[in-house]
Design a protein around this motif. Structure first.
Motif, PDB file in Angstrom:
ATOM      1  N   ILE A 195       6.121   7.207  -5.798  1.00  0.00           N
ATOM      2  CA  ILE A 195       4.829   7.897  -5.787  1.00  0.00           C
ATOM      3  C   ILE A 195       4.845   9.065  -6.760  1.00  0.00           C
ATOM      4  O   ILE A 195       3.843   9.389  -7.399  1.00  0.00           O
ATOM      5  CB  ILE A 195       4.487   8.342  -4.357  1.00  0.00           C
ATOM      6  N   ALA A 196       6.017   9.702  -6.903  1.00  0.00           N
ATOM      7  CA  ALA A 196       6.107  10.884  -7.754  1.00  0.00           C
ATOM      8  C   ALA A 196       6.116  10.509  -9.238  1.00  0.00           C
ATOM      9  O   ALA A 196       5.406  11.123 -10.050  1.00  0.00           O
ATOM     10  CB  ALA A 196       7.364  11.684  -7.399  1.00  0.00           C
ATOM     11  N   SER A 210       0.858  -1.171   0.000  1.00  0.00           N
ATOM     12  CA  SER A 210       0.000   0.000   0.000  1.00  0.00           C
ATOM     13  C   SER A 210       0.903   1.233   0.000  1.00  0.00           C
ATOM     14  O   SER A 210       2.101   1.136   0.295  1.00  0.00           O
ATOM     15  CB  SER A 210      -0.904  -0.009   1.240  1.00  0.00           C
ATOM     16  N   PRO A 211       0.414   2.423  -0.348  1.00  0.00           N
ATOM     17  CA  PRO A 211       1.261   3.620  -0.382  1.00  0.00           C
ATOM     18  C   PRO A 211       1.944   3.914   0.955  1.00  0.00           C
ATOM     19  O   PRO A 211       3.014   4.530   0.978  1.00  0.00           O
ATOM     20  CB  PRO A 211       0.290   4.716  -0.782  1.00  0.00           C
ATOM     21  N   ASN A 236      -4.180   1.977  -6.691  1.00  0.00           N
ATOM     22  CA  ASN A 236      -3.550   2.540  -5.477  1.00  0.00           C
ATOM     23  C   ASN A 236      -2.659   1.494  -4.820  1.00  0.00           C
ATOM     24  O   ASN A 236      -2.692   1.286  -3.613  1.00  0.00           O
ATOM     25  CB  ASN A 236      -4.622   3.028  -4.495  1.00  0.00           C
ATOM     26  N   LYS A 237      -1.852   0.803  -5.667  1.00  0.00           N
ATOM     27  CA  LYS A 237      -0.937  -0.223  -5.186  1.00  0.00           C
ATOM     28  C   LYS A 237       0.422   0.000  -5.816  1.00  0.00           C
ATOM     29  O   LYS A 237       0.537   0.541  -6.917  1.00  0.00           O
ATOM     30  CB  LYS A 237      -1.428  -1.619  -5.562  1.00  0.00           C
ATOM     31  N   PHE A 239       2.512  -4.561   3.551  1.00  0.00           N
ATOM     32  CA  PHE A 239       2.496  -5.693   2.626  1.00  0.00           C
ATOM     33  C   PHE A 239       1.040  -6.106   2.332  1.00  0.00           C
ATOM     34  O   PHE A 239       0.277  -6.368   3.258  1.00  0.00           O
ATOM     35  CB  PHE A 239       3.240  -6.898   3.241  1.00  0.00           C
ATOM     36  N   LEU A 240       0.693  -6.150   1.021  1.00  0.00           N
ATOM     37  CA  LEU A 240      -0.649  -6.607   0.609  1.00  0.00           C
ATOM     38  C   LEU A 240      -0.615  -8.028   0.054  1.00  0.00           C
ATOM     39  O   LEU A 240      -1.552  -8.806   0.215  1.00  0.00           O
ATOM     40  CB  LEU A 240      -1.232  -5.655  -0.438  1.00  0.00           C
ATOM     41  N   HIS A 241       0.483  -8.344  -0.606  1.00  0.00           N
ATOM     42  CA  HIS A 241       0.628  -9.687  -1.175  1.00  0.00           C
ATOM     43  C   HIS A 241       2.100  -9.988  -1.324  1.00  0.00           C
ATOM     44  O   HIS A 241       2.897  -9.113  -1.700  1.00  0.00           O
ATOM     45  CB  HIS A 241      -0.057  -9.791  -2.556  1.00  0.00           C
ATOM     46  N   VAL A 242       2.485 -11.227  -1.021  1.00  0.00           N
ATOM     47  CA  VAL A 242       3.881 -11.639  -1.136  1.00  0.00           C
ATOM     48  C   VAL A 242       3.898 -13.056  -1.689  1.00  0.00           C
ATOM     49  O   VAL A 242       3.081 -13.894  -1.286  1.00  0.00           O
ATOM     50  CB  VAL A 242       4.595 -11.610   0.241  1.00  0.00           C
TER      51      VAL A 242
END
Length: 955
Positions: free
Chosen positions: A199-200, A151-152, A232-233, A156-159
């Motif tokens: 992000i930039a 996520s920003p 947004n990932k 950790f969302l997925h590994v």
């Protein structure tokens, strides 16, 4: 909108459309529809009565898809193209009614071929995408790199599972936690900086930092990160570079190894700069293309690409320059020796990589592969040609036994469509008696055994078809993937075999049933067959003689003459026929021997009785040859065997000319037709003599009459065969005398009838004008009025002139009766009626109406017509009613259907009292019209072409 504008819009519309009646009859189609089905407008409109549904490939009821409320009804269907191709279309129909309450249906057609193709391509892409997703999942699961999403804020969302091997943590231990907890403390700052950069600019590559292993050791990772703002990932791939860091000293050695790989590898690797020129070329180009790498540096690859392929390669180069990876289609590249080689190339844009700063182009020589592929395609085309054009029934089966493909010959042979075949198994076609055998054979085929069998199936019409089937299992890697079969229609062969078998049986029955002795020998003179009559006649058994030499069984010294004839037949290969007396059998034998490639067939029959009859016939022929009358002898089929000199004198034919022929076929005269000849031949079937008169024609063409006295001779010794002795007497003069007597009798009868008719006409036709003359002369002598006398004199002149006409007509009638006048004359019917009316004695109150309805000139005998009309009108005057003035009507009508002219005379006279005559009245009145008198009158050709023979009738 007026009709012309609407018609113009429909004619120039790109959308196919048609208009039909409520029954489906085609009333209009525009050019776009004709172009769609490949037919001219006239051809489409010609099937209008069959309905536009006739153009659909599938049978549908249009009523099921149309709505009576006028709303659009849509359905998809297939139209037949003229070439036989099915065209998928969408039909939009609307029913409507006009102000006259006529119902119509407008149908708009949309070609769905492009949509169907796009849909198929989309489905294929979706399948590829699903496959790619599965493959990606496999890559992620088995990748050695750490693949994860954040996520920003760094959670950790997925590994993937590589985290266990790289960091010692399971995916469950990492998901939901912040990556900062696992980073080496010294790398927090640069990691935060990279996160801000991601992000930039949404992407960073080759970012390196250190993570702490679960066991406390340090792991070096190289990251590639990409931000997907829509989701947004942040997607990251981390590679464990710990070994690389530890082995930096070995990098230079590895570089040398890489260079060697590029030098000796099969693939050609090169780098193109922004201008498209070679900035690096691997050494493998030497043995692949023959060039030294330095010969290509600075030059553009398009100089070496075949001109026909340059355009496609330029497009691919532009795509790669734009940042997309691309794999070019095969193209031709010129070697240093001038040979064109096919290359397959993949380009990767690496301008972002400082060490490369160009496009990496990986090329592989696929010339041999393409040649093999083309050879494979050729083989496939040849296989398809053999499959599709094979005149035999070719098919393929799945391991479960269902049809997977059939050729056109199979469809033609069995009668089912390809769609019906693909839902069936061979057992569905088999005769019930063949099912068990077929199941056993299929088990053997599944075990890998090829076989050829014969079987019986039913076609679509329920008829039996016999097939010789060869089945071959298709086994790949030890597994049965299908069965290939070729079936040959042997129905005709089976029928022929059955016919040959039946023929052989019939032949055997015939040979056994004939009364002649029959046997066959092979080329070695050995018995191969003998019938029962041979066994009976010679007192032998076939079981004892079959296979033995005939010369051993029947000694040569006794049958030397027979064997000499048989040897001649063998040598010349020509049939022989002879008669020989057998002292052993004490009988004359008639022998026929027929040689063949297999040997000799011999027929033997006893003819001693015939020999006796022939001796008797020779005696009779000696007597018959001396008689004056024509005499000839025929066999039992009425074919001439012998004639005497009298026959030759009468007919002109000698024995050589007529022998073996039937007299009726050669001598029949004009009046002796096939029916009379058939009657004579029918009488020959009986065993009784008969006499028949016939008309014959001699050889010179002279026609004469003959009386035939036919006597059959029955020969009991030869099985009841017959011969016929015919004595022919010339009765031509007798027949001529009979004909003269017949003609004279008919002429006397005809003259008598004409005389009676003449007497009738004289008694009726002369009476009326003579009575008029007598009456007028009496009035003339008693009247003193000059006007009246003048009128009487005028009437006397007219009556005298009419009397003269009648006398002249009688003279002509007499001439006609004498045979002087044979043709009818042209008569003007109005003139004849006018002459009769002038002679008619009428009073002042009578009314006469003549309506001939255009009937003018007719063809007939004038006296007959005048007499008929005079009698009809005179009767009307004679029997007029005293209670009312005479009202007389003369009408003529032409009846085309009956081919007649009908003349009708009607009056209001007394009529006939039927009650007085004792008859039942058939009309409500007490009297009926005067009986009709009918006379045919032939119209004159060319004068009244619409008129034809008619009737004159009085009522």
């Amino acid at each position: 909108m007026n009709f012309e504008l609407m018609y113009a819009l429909a004619e120039h519309s790109q959308e196919p459309m048609l208009l039909s009646s409520s029954r489906g009859d085609i009333l209009y189609v525009n050019p776009a529809f004709c172009e769609l089905v490949g037919q001219r407008r006239e051809a489409v409109l010609e099937i209008g009565s069959a309905g536009w549904m006739h153009l659909l490939a599938e049978t549908r009821e249009i009523k099921e898809h149309l709505r009576a409320d006028g709303r659009d009804a849509k359905l998809e269907a297939n139209l037949w193209h003229k070439s036989g191709q099915k065209i998928p279309v969408e039909l939009v129909s609307r029913s409507f009614s006009t102000s006259e309450n006529h119902s119509y249906i407008s149908v708009h057609v949309r070609d769905l071929r492009a949509q169907k193709d796009a849909h198929q391509k989309l489905e294929a892409q979706q399948q590829e995408l699903k496959k790619a997703v599965r493959e990606l999942q496999l890559v992620m699961d088995f990748s050695a790199d750490l693949i994860c999403t954040f996520s920003p804020d760094g959670e950790f969302l997925h590994v993937n599972k590589a985290c266990l091997a790289i960091l010692g943590y399971t995916p469950e231990e990492l998901i939901g936690r912040n990556y900062r907890a696992f980073i080496h403390p010294e790398d927090h700052a640069i990691t935060e900086q990279d996160a801000v950069e991601v992000i930039a600019i949404s992407k960073t590559l080759n970012f390196k930092n250190r993570y702490l292993h679960k066991d406390g050791s340090t792991i070096y990772l190289s990251w590639s990160s990409s931000l997907v703002r829509e989701e947004n990932k942040i997607y990251c791939i981390g590679r464990n570079i710990s070994n690389e860091v530890a082995n930096q000293a070995k990098d230079k050695h590895n570089e040398y190894r890489l260079q060697a790989l590029l030098q000796e590898g099969q693939d050609m690797v090169c780098i193109l700069d922004k201008e498209g020129s070679y900035s690096f070329v691997s050494g493998s180009v030497i043995h692949a293309m023959g060039y030294d790498p330095q010969e290509l540096i600075g030059r553009k690859p398009f100089e070496f690409i075949h001109p026909d392929d340059v355009v496609d390669i330029l497009d691919e180069f532009e795509q790669v320059s734009a940042g997309m990876d691309a794999k070019t289609p095969p193209f031709r590249f010129k070697t240093k020796a001038g040979e064109w080689r096919w290359l397959e190339t993949k380009g990767v844009n690496c301008f972002h990589h400082p060490a490369i700063n160009g496009i990496i182009v990986n090329s592989r020589d696929i010339t041999e592969r393409l040649q093999a592929q083309r050879q494979l395609e050729l083989s496939e085309k040849m296989y398809k040609a053999v499959f599709e054009k094979n005149p035999d029934f070719v098919y393929s089966l799945s391991p479960s036994g269902y049809f997977t493909s059939v050729n056109a010959a199979a469809i033609s042979c069995i009668g089912y469509s390809e769609e019906e075949f693909l839902k069936m198994r061979p057992r569905d076609l088999l005769h019930p008696d063949k099912l068990k055998e077929a199941e056993e054979n299929f088990v053997r085929i599944k075990a890998g055994e090829s076989m050829t069998t014969e079987t019986t199936v039913f076609n679509a019409n329920g008829n039996k078809v016999h097939l010789a089937v060869t089945k071959v299992p298709v086994i790949v890697n030890g597994e049965l993937i299908g069965v290939h079969g070729i079936a040959k229609d042997i129905t005709a062969v089976k029928r022929q075999q059955r016919l040959l078998k039946d023929t052989a049986n019939r032949l055997k029955n015939i040979l056994e049933s004939i009364k002649d002795a029959f046997f066959t020998l092979d080329k070695d003179w050995c018995f191969t067959y003998m019938n029962h009559q041979f066994e009976k006649s010679l007192g032998v058994k076939s079981s004892d003689l079959i296979g033995r030499d005939v010369r051993e069984v029947f000694p040569s010294e006794r049958y030397q003459k027979f064997y000499a004839k048989f040897q001649r037949a063998f040598s010349l290969q020509h049939p022989t026929h002879f008669e020989e007396y057998s002292y052993i059998l004490n009988e004359w034998l008639d022998v026929s021997a027929y040689p063949s490639e297999e040997g000799l067939s011999v027929f033997i029959k006893g003819v001693s009785a015939r020999k006796q009859v022939e001796a008797e016939l020779k005696k009779l022929s000696l007597v018959a040859s001396k008689t004056v009358n024509s005499v000839y002898i025929t066999d039992d089929e009425a074919r001439v065997e012998w004639v005497n000199d009298g026959f030759t004198r009468l007919t002109g034919y000698t024995l050589e000319e007529i022998k073996g022929r039937k007299p009726g076929d050669l001598l029949a005269g004009p009046e002796t037709n096939l029916e009379k000849v058939s009657v004579i031949r029918q009488k020959l079937n009986y065993d009784k003599p008969f006499v028949q008169e016939v008309q014959n024609r001699s050889k010179s063409g002279e026609v004469y009459w003959s009386k035939l006295d036919v006597t059959p001779i029955i020969d009991d010794l030869t099985g009841g065969k017959k011969k016929f002795i015919v004595i022919e007497t010339d009765i031509t003069e007798q027949k001529r005398a009979e004909e003269e007597r017949t003609k004279l009798t008919e002429e006397l009868l005809r003259r008598n009838r004409h005389l009676e008719q003449f007497t009738y006409i004289v008694s009726h036709n002369l009476r009326s004008p003579v009575a008029n003359i007598i009456g007028l002369t009496s009035l003339l002598s008693t009247s003193d009025n000059p006007d009246m006398q003048k009128g009487i004199i005028t009437k006397l002149k007219q009556t005298s002139q009419n009397l003269d006409y009648i006398i002249r007509d009688l003279n002509e009638m007499l001439s006609l009766q004498a045979g002087v006048l044979e043709e009818r004359e042209k008569i003007m019917l109005p003139t004849v009626i006018e002459q009769v009316l002038q002679e008619l004695p009428l009073d002042g109150g009578s009314t006469i109406r003549v309506e001939l309805n255009g009937v003018g000139e007719i063809g007939s005998i004038r006296s007959y017509v005048s007499s008929i009309i005079s009698n009809l009108l005179t009767n009307a005057v004679k029997y007029k009613s005293p209670d009312r003035p005479l009202c007389l009507t003369i009408q003529a009508e032409h009846h085309q259907t009956e081919g007649m002219v009908c003349l009708m005379v009607t009056d209001n006279g007394l009529g006939i009292n039927l009650k007085k005559r004792g008859q039942k009245p058939v009309w409500p009145l007490q009297t009926i019209p005067f009986p009709c008198l009918w006379q045919r009158i032939r119209a004159i050709p060319g004068k009244n072409p619409s008129r034809s023979p008619g009737r004159i009738c009085n009522r």
